[in-house]
Write an enzyme that holds these catalytic residues in place. Structure first.
Site, mmCIF file in Angstrom:
data_model
loop_
_atom_site.group_PDB
_atom_site.id
_atom_site.type_symbol
_atom_site.label_atom_id
_atom_site.label_comp_id
_atom_site.label_asym_id
_atom_site.label_seq_id
_atom_site.Cartn_x
_atom_site.Cartn_y
_atom_site.Cartn_z
ATOM 1 N N LYS A 156 0.883 -1.172 0.000
ATOM 2 C CA LYS A 156 0.000 0.000 0.000
ATOM 3 C C LYS A 156 0.915 1.215 0.000
ATOM 4 O O LYS A 156 1.578 1.496 1.003
ATOM 5 C CB LYS A 156 -0.909 -0.025 1.234
ATOM 6 C CG LYS A 156 -1.960 1.092 1.274
ATOM 7 C CD LYS A 156 -1.455 2.297 2.014
ATOM 8 C CE LYS A 156 -2.486 3.422 2.017
ATOM 9 N NZ LYS A 156 -1.910 4.714 2.439
ATOM 10 N N GLU A 230 9.611 2.487 11.004
ATOM 11 C CA GLU A 230 10.608 3.551 10.910
ATOM 12 C C GLU A 230 9.857 4.865 10.896
ATOM 13 O O GLU A 230 9.153 5.182 9.933
ATOM 14 C CB GLU A 230 11.470 3.433 9.659
ATOM 15 C CG GLU A 230 12.564 4.499 9.643
ATOM 16 C CD GLU A 230 13.224 4.678 8.298
ATOM 17 O OE1 GLU A 230 13.547 5.845 7.956
ATOM 18 O OE2 GLU A 230 13.406 3.672 7.580
ATOM 19 N N CYS A 264 14.673 10.612 5.540
ATOM 20 C CA CYS A 264 14.520 10.010 6.867
ATOM 21 C C CYS A 264 15.762 10.237 7.712
ATOM 22 O O CYS A 264 15.671 10.480 8.917
ATOM 23 C CB CYS A 264 14.245 8.513 6.746
ATOM 24 S SG CYS A 264 12.748 8.101 5.830
ATOM 25 N N GLU A 364 11.021 17.153 14.605
ATOM 26 C CA GLU A 364 11.305 16.878 13.202
ATOM 27 C C GLU A 364 10.853 18.026 12.301
ATOM 28 O O GLU A 364 9.752 18.553 12.443
ATOM 29 C CB GLU A 364 10.619 15.587 12.779
ATOM 30 C CG GLU A 364 10.997 15.130 11.388
ATOM 31 C CD GLU A 364 10.510 13.727 11.080
ATOM 32 O OE1 GLU A 364 11.234 12.977 10.409
ATOM 33 O OE2 GLU A 364 9.391 13.379 11.529
#
Length: 463
Positions: A156, A230, A264, A364
């Site tokens: 997906k 993750e 990332c 972040e």
């Protein structure tokens, strides 16, 4: 009436693609087909499975001239960088090369009269929920070893990169994989949560936000499916007193700004020994000023738009908050005509006079902004690097390998780099700590995460 998933291009805000969500009936049939196909797929020789996966990646590479502009339209990466096939090929080749050793039984021969070994067995149906920022490589990290190990895969992909799922589906079909072994589905969040909670999925791999990871855990609670997550990152770089300053500036700038900072393991904060602080801060700013922000389909563009306007808005808000609290910006956004509030086009930025009371240094960003702080020594740098809820990678720039290892042993992170950053080595496990998530990808540990150990304890007949 079925839901429609729309892909809004960051290039111009248009609907670049839209697809109906897979119907509940079709999704149920896909899961059933996967379950039916898995036993036969696992029973095939490992060499046959690996050859089929390699053929699929060959087919994918053959599409790259079409894929590169598609990626620019979907998530904004400039076409000049040529897509992701280099990393996709590197990871695929390495994982297939080590498959035989990683999946071999672990034999114990110290007890005469017994045959004893532990054999890795596939988990069954692996669902990969892939992100948009490196949409091929992040999917391949799990898809390749999952299939090589004898699992079947349901993919997906993120709505932002709908066409990536279709390209992968085309590639595996071209390679002749049996029906049900690899399937691409288009799902709403509600459908995804329902499927994860159904107990029909054996392993779930998700790359995305911390909030998304928590939603995955909640959806799968009680099913006993294994998870690989993750999630967020706030990866630091540290320039020690003995560093090659020019190399550090070049490497950290690439780690901070490539892919518009949407990496990332991109560098989001930098700590610099006071001896080199001015040189590093100005060096990063000089590189940032040299980017060309614009349409990613233009070969001259070196910095494309962020994937969505709301992502750029978040980075703008973090930057403005830092400036209100006393930070200083070294890059004038006026030098980037494409930089417009309310759009995904965002100028790169280097901030100094920052501290850990500012969200840009602890939360972040996932965009082209980096804060730079002066430190006195290793101890101060270590404390600041660990002062984060995340832990994916940390980058140390130094001439002293022993010092890097000593610092690395105390860093709360999944990977320690010395004199490089923002790279996945397929020979080394990819993992994180704290709110970055759990699980393992790549290397032999990636195979361990996608298999279960089965013990054989066989006593020889004495009759």
């Amino acid at each position: 009436m079925s839901d429609t998933i729309k892909l809004i291009s960051p290039v111009d805000g248009s609907v670049y693609a839209e697809r109906p969500a897979t119907s509940d009936a079709a999704l149920s049939a896909a899961v059933e087909a996967a379950r039916t196909a898995q036993a036969d797929w696992a029973a095939r020789p490992l060499a046959e499975r690996c050859a089929a996966v390699a053929a699929a990646i060959d087919a994918l590479e053959a599409m790259n001239d079409e894929i590169v502009p598609e990626l620019a339209w979907q998530m904004g990466r400039p076409v000049r960088y040529g897509g992701e096939m280099g990393g996709t090929r590197e990871r695929t080749d390495y994982m297939l090369k080590i498959a035989e050793g990683a999946l071999a039984p672990r034999r114990h021969t110290d007890r005469p009269g017994f045959t004893r070994h532990v054999k890795p067995e596939p988990l069954g149906i692996v669902m990969v929920i892939a992100p948009w920022n490196y949409p091929f490589m992040t999917a391949i990290n799990t898809v390749v070893p999952a299939l090589a190990a004898g699992n079947v895969v349901i993919l997906k992909h993120a709505a932002q990169t709908l066409l990536v799922g279709e390209r992968l589906d085309q590639a595996f079909k071209a390679a002749g994989l049996p029906k049900g072994v690899f399937q691409n589905v288009v799902l709403t969040h509600g459908q995804t949560e329902k499927l994860l909670g159904s107990g029909r999925i054996d392993h779930i791999n998700f790359t995305g936000s911390v909030a998304g990871g928590r939603a995955i855990e909640r959806a799968a609670a009680g099913t006993f499916a294994s998870l690989g997550l993750e999630l967020g990152g706030k990866d630091p770089g540290y320039v020690r007193e003995d560093a090659d300053v020019a190399a550090a500036i070049e490497g950290l700038a690439d780690g901070a700004f490539f892919n518009s900072g949407q990496c990332c393991c991109g560098i989001e904060r930098v700590y610099v020994h006071e001896k080199h602080f001015d040189a590093v801060a100005e060096g990063l700013a000089e590189i940032a000023r040299g980017f060309t922000l614009g349409n990613p389909l233009d070969q001259a563009t070196t910095l494309g738009p962020m994937a969505q306007a709301r992502f750029a808005a978040h980075v703008r808000e973090q930057t403005e908050e830092a400036l209100r609290k006393g930070a200083r910006a070294l890059v004038d956004p006026a030098g980037f005509p494409a930089n417009e509030p309310g759009t995904p086009y965002l100028a790169p930025q280097v901030l100094v006079d920052v501290d850990h009371q500012m969200s840009v240094m602890r939360e972040e960003s996932f965009g082209p902004v980096v804060g730079v702080m002066k430190v006195r020594d290793d101890e101060e740098a270590l404390a600041l690097m660990n002062d984060s809820p995340y832990g994916l990678t940390a980058s140390i720039w130094t001439a002293d390998e022993a010092a890097a290892i000593a610092l690395g042993d105390r860093l709360e992170t999944g990977t320690v780099f010395m004199n490089r950053c923002d790279y996945l080595d397929p020979a080394l496990v990819w993992t994180g700590v704290k709110e970055t998530g759990k699980g393992a990808g790549l290397s032999e540990f990636g195979y361990y995460a996608l298999t279960r150990p089965k013990s054989y304890h066989l006593r020889q007949s004495t009759g």
